[in-house]
Design a protein around this motif. Structure first.
Motif, PDB file in Angstrom:
ATOM      1  N   ALA A  41      13.522   4.123  -5.050  1.00 53.96           N
ATOM      2  CA  ALA A  41      14.299   4.866  -4.056  1.00 53.96           C
ATOM      3  C   ALA A  41      13.748   4.637  -2.652  1.00 53.96           C
ATOM      4  CB  ALA A  41      14.285   6.354  -4.398  1.00 53.96           C
ATOM      5  N   ASP A  42      12.434   4.562  -2.526  1.00 51.03           N
ATOM      6  CA  ASP A  42      11.821   4.321  -1.218  1.00 51.03           C
ATOM      7  C   ASP A  42      12.209   2.942  -0.680  1.00 51.03           C
ATOM      8  OD1 ASP A  42      10.063   5.019   0.956  1.00 51.03           O
ATOM      9  OD2 ASP A  42       8.633   3.579   0.118  1.00 51.03           O
ATOM     10  N   GLN A  43      12.221   1.937  -1.543  1.00 55.94           N
ATOM     11  CA  GLN A  43      12.629   0.592  -1.113  1.00 55.94           C
ATOM     12  C   GLN A  43      14.073   0.574  -0.646  1.00 55.94           C
ATOM     13  OE1 GLN A  43      11.129  -2.332  -0.750  1.00 55.94           O
ATOM     14  NE2 GLN A  43       9.122  -1.509  -1.307  1.00 55.94           N
ATOM     15  N   ARG A  44      14.962   1.266  -1.351  1.00 56.47           N
ATOM     16  CA  ARG A  44      16.370   1.307  -0.948  1.00 56.47           C
ATOM     17  C   ARG A  44      16.552   2.013   0.387  1.00 56.47           C
ATOM     18  NH1 ARG A  44      20.383   2.212  -6.044  1.00 56.47           N
ATOM     19  NH2 ARG A  44      19.838   0.277  -7.095  1.00 56.47           N
ATOM     20  N   ILE A  45      15.796   3.070   0.590  1.00 58.09           N
ATOM     21  CA  ILE A  45      15.898   3.816   1.847  1.00 58.09           C
ATOM     22  C   ILE A  45      15.386   2.962   3.002  1.00 58.09           C
ATOM     23  CG2 ILE A  45      14.956   5.782   3.128  1.00 58.09           C
ATOM     24  CD1 ILE A  45      15.072   7.351   0.471  1.00 58.09           C
ATOM     25  N   ARG A  46      14.265   2.264   2.793  1.00 56.32           N
ATOM     26  CA  ARG A  46      13.706   1.428   3.861  1.00 56.32           C
ATOM     27  C   ARG A  46      14.590   0.228   4.148  1.00 56.32           C
ATOM     28  NH1 ARG A  46       7.392   0.558   2.993  1.00 56.32           N
ATOM     29  NH2 ARG A  46       8.284  -1.001   1.598  1.00 56.32           N
ATOM     30  N   ARG A  47      15.269  -0.325   3.156  1.00 60.28           N
ATOM     31  CA  ARG A  47      16.158  -1.464   3.357  1.00 60.28           C
ATOM     32  C   ARG A  47      17.416  -1.091   4.119  1.00 60.28           C
ATOM     33  NH1 ARG A  47      17.315  -4.094  -2.084  1.00 60.28           N
ATOM     34  NH2 ARG A  47      15.239  -3.467  -2.655  1.00 60.28           N
ATOM     35  N   SER A  48      17.888   0.134   3.924  1.00 58.00           N
ATOM     36  CA  SER A  48      19.148   0.549   4.561  1.00 58.00           C
ATOM     37  C   SER A  48      18.982   0.857   6.050  1.00 58.00           C
ATOM     38  CB  SER A  48      19.722   1.771   3.847  1.00 58.00           C
ATOM     39  OG  SER A  48      18.905   2.901   4.053  1.00 58.00           O
ATOM     40  N   LYS A  49      17.767   1.013   6.511  1.00 56.34           N
ATOM     41  CA  LYS A  49      17.534   1.334   7.930  1.00 56.34           C
ATOM     42  C   LYS A  49      17.547   0.103   8.791  1.00 56.34           C
ATOM     43  CE  LYS A  49      15.062   5.615   7.389  1.00 56.34           C
ATOM     44  NZ  LYS A  49      13.859   6.346   7.620  1.00 56.34           N
ATOM     45  N   MET A 104       0.828  -1.194   0.000  1.00 56.09           N
ATOM     46  CA  MET A 104       0.000   0.000   0.000  1.00 56.09           C
ATOM     47  C   MET A 104       0.869   1.253   0.000  1.00 56.09           C
ATOM     48  SD  MET A 104      -3.109   0.673  -0.088  1.00 56.09           S
ATOM     49  CE  MET A 104      -4.184   2.024   0.107  1.00 56.09           C
ATOM     50  N   ARG A 105       1.985   1.180   0.727  1.00 55.92           N
ATOM     51  CA  ARG A 105       2.872   2.335   0.773  1.00 55.92           C
ATOM     52  C   ARG A 105       3.481   2.616  -0.605  1.00 55.92           C
ATOM     53  NH1 ARG A 105       7.061   4.411   4.991  1.00 55.92           N
ATOM     54  NH2 ARG A 105       8.530   5.448   3.616  1.00 55.92           N
ATOM     55  N   THR A 106       3.794   1.552  -1.347  1.00 53.52           N
ATOM     56  CA  THR A 106       4.381   1.713  -2.672  1.00 53.52           C
ATOM     57  C   THR A 106       3.421   2.429  -3.616  1.00 53.52           C
ATOM     58  OG1 THR A 106       5.624  -0.324  -2.319  1.00 53.52           O
ATOM     59  CG2 THR A 106       5.460   0.459  -4.570  1.00 53.52           C
ATOM     60  N   VAL A 107       2.152   2.106  -3.527  1.00 55.01           N
ATOM     61  CA  VAL A 107       1.145   2.764  -4.370  1.00 55.01           C
ATOM     62  C   VAL A 107       1.032   4.241  -4.005  1.00 55.01           C
ATOM     63  CG1 VAL A 107      -1.297   2.815  -4.989  1.00 55.01           C
ATOM     64  CG2 VAL A 107      -0.131   0.628  -4.725  1.00 55.01           C
ATOM     65  N   ALA A 108       1.058   4.534  -2.714  1.00 54.43           N
ATOM     66  CA  ALA A 108       0.971   5.931  -2.282  1.00 54.43           C
ATOM     67  C   ALA A 108       2.195   6.728  -2.735  1.00 54.43           C
ATOM     68  CB  ALA A 108       0.829   5.998  -0.764  1.00 54.43           C
ATOM     69  N   VAL A 109       3.370   6.121  -2.617  1.00 56.22           N
ATOM     70  CA  VAL A 109       4.601   6.797  -3.054  1.00 56.22           C
ATOM     71  C   VAL A 109       4.557   7.045  -4.555  1.00 56.22           C
ATOM     72  CG1 VAL A 109       7.092   6.465  -3.346  1.00 56.22           C
ATOM     73  CG2 VAL A 109       6.028   5.977  -1.153  1.00 56.22           C
ATOM     74  N   ALA A 110       4.117   6.049  -5.317  1.00 56.49           N
ATOM     75  CA  ALA A 110       4.038   6.205  -6.769  1.00 56.49           C
ATOM     76  C   ALA A 110       3.020   7.280  -7.162  1.00 56.49           C
ATOM     77  CB  ALA A 110       3.684   4.876  -7.415  1.00 56.49           C
ATOM     78  N   ALA A 111       1.883   7.322  -6.469  1.00 59.12           N
ATOM     79  CA  ALA A 111       0.861   8.324  -6.787  1.00 59.12           C
ATOM     80  C   ALA A 111       1.354   9.737  -6.476  1.00 59.12           C
ATOM     81  CB  ALA A 111      -0.420   8.035  -6.013  1.00 59.12           C
TER      82      ALA A 111
END
Length: 65
Positions: free
Chosen positions: A57-65, A1-8
Motif C-alpha cells: 500500500a505504501d508503494q502504491r501511495i508513493r507512486r501515485s504522487k 529502508m522505508r519499506t522495512v520501517a513500514v513493515a515493522a
C-alpha cells in the motif's frame, strides 16, 4: 529502508489490533453463546497480513504522487 520501517510498524500494529479483535470476539462469544469463542492465532495472523500488505500500500501511495 522505508519499506522495512513500514513493515515493522505494520507488524507491531497488526499484532496489537489482533489482540484487541481477539478480545472483542471472546467477550461477544461469552455474552452470546456462554462459551469461549475465538480464532486461534488471530494476533499473529493479522500481524503477518499487515506486515505484507502495508509496504504494498505504501508503494502504491508513493507512486501515485
Amino acid at each position: 529502508m522505508r519499506t522495512v520501517a513500514v513493515a515493522a510498524l505494520a507488524l507491531v500494529g497488526g499484532f496489537i489490533a489482533g489482540i484487541v479483535l481477539s478480545e472483542i470476539i471472546g467477550i461477544l462469544g461469552m455474552l452470546i453463546f456462554d462459551d469461549a469463542v475465538g480464532i486461534r492465532f488471530l494476533p499473529i495472523l493479522l500481524a503477518v497480513l499487515c506486515a505484507v500488505l502495508a509496504p504494498i500500500a505504501d508503494q502504491r501511495i508513493r507512486r501515485s504522487k
